[in-house]
Design an enzyme around this catalytic site. Structure first.
Site, PDB file in Angstrom:
ATOM      1  N   ASP A 241       0.864  -1.174   0.000  1.00  0.00           N
ATOM      2  CA  ASP A 241       0.000   0.000   0.000  1.00  0.00           C
ATOM      3  C   ASP A 241       0.909   1.234   0.000  1.00  0.00           C
ATOM      4  O   ASP A 241       2.127   1.147   0.171  1.00  0.00           O
ATOM      5  CB  ASP A 241      -0.982  -0.015   1.176  1.00  0.00           C
ATOM      6  CG  ASP A 241      -2.210   0.850   0.867  1.00  0.00           C
ATOM      7  OD1 ASP A 241      -2.150   1.647  -0.092  1.00  0.00           O
ATOM      8  OD2 ASP A 241      -3.222   0.749   1.579  1.00  0.00           O
TER       9      ASP A 241
HETATM   10  C1  BGC Z   1      -5.025   3.268  -0.005  1.00  0.00           C
HETATM   11  C2  BGC Z   1      -5.186   2.253  -1.098  1.00  0.00           C
HETATM   12  C3  BGC Z   1      -5.075   2.928  -2.447  1.00  0.00           C
HETATM   13  C4  BGC Z   1      -3.733   3.612  -2.523  1.00  0.00           C
HETATM   14  C5  BGC Z   1      -3.458   4.268  -3.856  1.00  0.00           C
HETATM   15  C6  BGC Z   1      -3.792   4.123  -0.186  1.00  0.00           C
HETATM   16  O1  BGC Z   1      -3.775   5.189   0.670  1.00  0.00           O
HETATM   17  O2  BGC Z   1      -4.997   2.615   1.246  1.00  0.00           O
HETATM   18  O3  BGC Z   1      -6.416   1.596  -0.952  1.00  0.00           O
HETATM   19  O4  BGC Z   1      -5.247   2.011  -3.466  1.00  0.00           O
HETATM   20  O5  BGC Z   1      -3.672   4.599  -1.524  1.00  0.00           O
HETATM   21  O6  BGC Z   1      -4.234   5.373  -4.057  1.00  0.00           O
END
Ligand code: BGC
Length: 758
Positions: A287
């Protein structure tokens, strides 16, 4: 007959062999490319950056952007996120393909969570449709739009089971139940990926967040999680497994630490279970910055160690922490990690690129005519409306206040969300145009069937936030419009109040400790109720709110979530009865925050007791000041018609583990209009090696009935429905007594019993 069967078999064999040779072919190509890559280039494939400059403007000349730009040319970037639109994607892809030594195309990822530009309902709302086909279609349409914008990868579906509505991200998932959640996970993967990833209108999906993120303590985002092995296997993992079985191309891990290990470095999850037990062939992306965050977790002392722990733990791609690109080479060269880990990760990433057909044509998603034609097209808008109607849940309808009469009613529309064209878009609507949702006001005016008057009453927010990152500022003191609204209500036959959460009050980073109507909305509701009792309350929210007062005092309540671009049209069709509500809750609605986490499939305790009854002592599992039960249970939702259920007929009250029995129930529409009903079946394993929930959803069917029509619904029960992760640490069905419940929601008391023999 035999000939037909034979032909079918030959065809299946042919497809199987073609697939095998297709993937062998890809594996060979991957190996060949891998053998040409330097270590640095390999690590480059494991690096993902956020979009770093505006390609329609000047190119970067300084600082970090310049560095990233150079890395792109050197083949040190495997994927970009948040670069979108054919023109931008083309330009970045061009650099990777034409200016880097090996010309390996990039993956372009984006959070297509509930649509790209056209927003469908937030995923929690869509789950309330229980309509697996409609959910799959919604993801399909989202893939059409996103791929037309040059994207080839979505960071969806989020399949985290969520049982605590303080957590803002409940809006992104399918609710509290692993059975339904698994079906929806598969449907969304099928929708995004279609049956052929190399088509230019299908995109890679990503099951996230692996794992346990929905269990963050106290519902506070990014917080710690502690989950037993039993709950992990029986509740948290099944939707991920379903996504993997459906061929999802990628997984994303999660920000949380699970039982002390940050998921990003969790070998048990990512290597033993996902890549080992489940034989997952895709790749795992971290993530955002989660590799770096392992230092803040107190797990890795420095960036080098964070990189090492993440790769050993099974994270293949680094989203935005630049740790892999900076640290992995040194780790390999100093012998601290084996090159095999790098090769494995790169193989997985390259394989995904081959599957997408990017090596045949890196620009296959780039077609500005298609972009122009598809985005916001009639087909997409109609699809968004269809699922929006199916997502709405009717919570209360005393004296049939709804549907509204089509003519002759004087209606006052009151509340801060009546005319709001942003909130219905919900969170994760980054590519949507601001203010592009149809508001309730607009749609109701289109109907032009009644005399309408609109008053805002109170503002919900002080200023429209600048999208995704900004904190929402709530109006807590300006009561300026209340009197005017009260006057309008006095004068009306029916008042429709649209209250709830602003679109960015749920979602990532939007945990709440209070689950009431934010700001002055409750006060407005009570003031209006003093002058007019005929209120229809339309609740827009990204999570279950506490609606106790409304439930006691307001005759009609409609849960309308954040329904996306077509929100107003969907709500109006429901209010006027042009669509008969059919949605059912997929999260229990609480009475108090103190009940969290709240879910129907709870365990019994050694001190159970009937809710609200005096047990003759205090020593049983209850609250002194609140009931145990939810206000509205899982599976609950009303219709403008009524459904009667017969008793259950079982084909046998005994089964052995290789037998199937059938449970039948007859449902009759006893009301005056046609309606859709979700017939739900729950099973309870009475005694087991590890205690089992008091009931668990194990089947459901959607039926449509005309007035006076009856349908007999049949559920098949075999051993697979009775299996669980037992105290013996394996999935098995244990012989013994089972209860089966069938009905209109999880609270049904229509019951039968059977025995599973050895
Ligand atoms: C989130 C993810 C997301 C990623 C990219 C993160 O902060 O937890 O779910 O896909 O950002 O935007």
């Amino acid at each position: 007959m035999f000939e037909k069967l034979y032909r079918k078999r030959v065809l299946i064999l042919f497809i199987f062999l073609t697939n095998v040779s297709y993937s062998q072919n890809i594996d060979e190509k991957v190996e060949k490319l891998l053998s040409q890559m330097t270590l640095t280039e390999k690590i480059g494939q494991m690096n993902q950056y956020n979009g770093f400059w505006n390609f329609t403007g000047p190119q970067p000349i300084s600082g970090d952007s310049k560095k990233k730009y150079d890395q792109l040319k050197k083949g040190l970037v495997g994927s970009m996120l948040n670069v979108r639109g054919t023109e931008n994607v083309k330009e970045v892809q061009r650099i990777a393909v034409e200016e880097s030594r090996l010309g390996i195309p990039l993956l372009f990822g984006f959070d297509v969570i509930h649509g790209y530009k056209t927003q469908s309902p937030i995923p929690l709302a869509e789950s309330a449709s229980w309509d697996i086909k409609a959910i799959e279609r919604s993801a399909r349409l989202a893939a059409l739009e996103a791929s037309a914008a040059g994207l080839n990868w979505t960071f969806a579906p989020m399949v985290d089971i969520s049982r605590d509505s303080r957590w803002g991200r409940v809006m992104e998932g399918a609710g509290e139940d692993p059975f339904l959640g698994s079906m929806i996970a598969s449907a969304r993967v099928r929708g995004f990926q279609g049956n052929d990833l190399s088509k230019s209108n299908t995109i890679l999906a990503c099951a996230k967040h692996f794992a346990g993120y929905g269990y963050v303590e106290a519902g506070r985002d990014y917080n710690t999680t502690e989950i037993s092995l039993n709950t992990l296997h029986n509740v948290v993992l099944p939707p991920f497994k379903a996504a993997a079985n459906s061929g999802v191309g990628t997984f994303m891990n999660s920000f949380n630490d699970l039982n002390g290990i940050p998921s990003t470095a969790d070998k048990f999850l990512q290597r033993d279970i996902l890549k080992g037990l489940w034989e997952f062939k895709g790749f795992v992306v971290s993530d955002w910055g989660s590799i770096r965050e392992m230092m803040d977790h107190g797990f890795a002392p420095d960036r080098t160690e964070a990189g090492k722990l993440a790769i050993l733990g099974g994270s293949d791609m680094d989203m935005e922490s630049s740790i892999y690109i900076e640290e992995l080479e040194g780790l390999v060269n100093s012998g601290k990690i084996s090159i095999d880990y790098i090769d494995d990760a790169v193989r997985r990433i390259l394989r995904a690129k081959y599957l997408l057909g990017l090596f045949d044509d890196p620009y296959r998603y780039i077609d500005s005519d298609r972009e122009e034609k598809i985005i916001g097209s009639k087909e997409i808008l109609e699809g968004a409306l269809d699922i929006a109607k199916k997502s709405i849940v009717l919570l209360k309808n005393e004296n049939n206040l709804l549907p509204l009469k089509k003519q002759g009613q004087k209606i006052a529309l009151i509340g801060p969300l009546v005319a709001d064209k942003n909130s219905p878009l919900g969170n994760w609507s980054i590519a949507a145009d601001k203010g592009s949702a149809i508001s309730v006001l607009e749609a109701m005016r289109k109907y032009k069937r009644n005399d309408l008057i609109y008053k805002q009453g109170v503002r919900l927010i002080n200023k429209v936030p600048d999208g995704f990152h900004e904190q929402v500022s709530i109006n807590n003191d300006d009561r300026g419009g209340i009197e005017e609204a009260v006057m309008a209500a006095k004068d009306a036959e029916i008042v429709i109040m649209v209250l709830g959460e602003y679109g960015y009050q749920s979602g990532e980073g939007r945990s709440r400790a209070k689950l009431n109507f934010p700001g002055l909305q409750q006060e407005l509701l009570e003031r209006i109720r003093e002058v007019n009792k005929n209120i229809v309350l339309v609740v827009m929210s990204g999570r279950p709110l506490i609606l106790n007062w409304a439930d006691e005092n307001i005759p009609a309540i409609v849960q309308a979530w954040h329904l996306g671009t077509q929100s107003g049209h969907a709500i109006s069709e429901i209010l006027y009865g042009d669509y008969n509500p059919s949605g059912k809750l997929t999260m229990s609605f609480p009475r108090s925050v103190g009940q969290m986490p709240l879910y129907y499939s709870r365990k019994s305790t050694g001190r159970p007791g009937a809710d609200g009854e005096d047990q003759g002592s205090v020593f049983w599992s209850h609250y002194q000041d609140e009931k145990n039960t939810p206000l509205y249970p899982f599976g609950y939702g009303l219709s403008y018609t009524k459904f009667d259920y017969s008793q259950i007929k079982l084909s046998s009250s005994k089964m052995s583990s290789d037998e199937t029995i059938y449970a039948e129930i007859t449902v009759t529409n006893t009301g005056r209009v046609k309606g859709r009903e979700v017939v739900q079946m729950y099973i309870h394993d009475r005694y087991a090696s590890a205690t089992r929930p008091i009931r668990e959803l194990k089947g459901f069917q959607i039926i449509e009935l005309d007035p006076d029509e009856s349908i007999t619904v049949t559920f098949e029960i075999d051993k697979s429905l009775l299996e669980f992760f037992s105290a013996n640490n394996r999935w098995e069905a244990e012989p013994g007594d089972f209860d089966i419940y069938i009905g209109t929601n999880s609270d049904t008391d229509i019951k039968a019993g059977f025995v599973l023999n050895d």
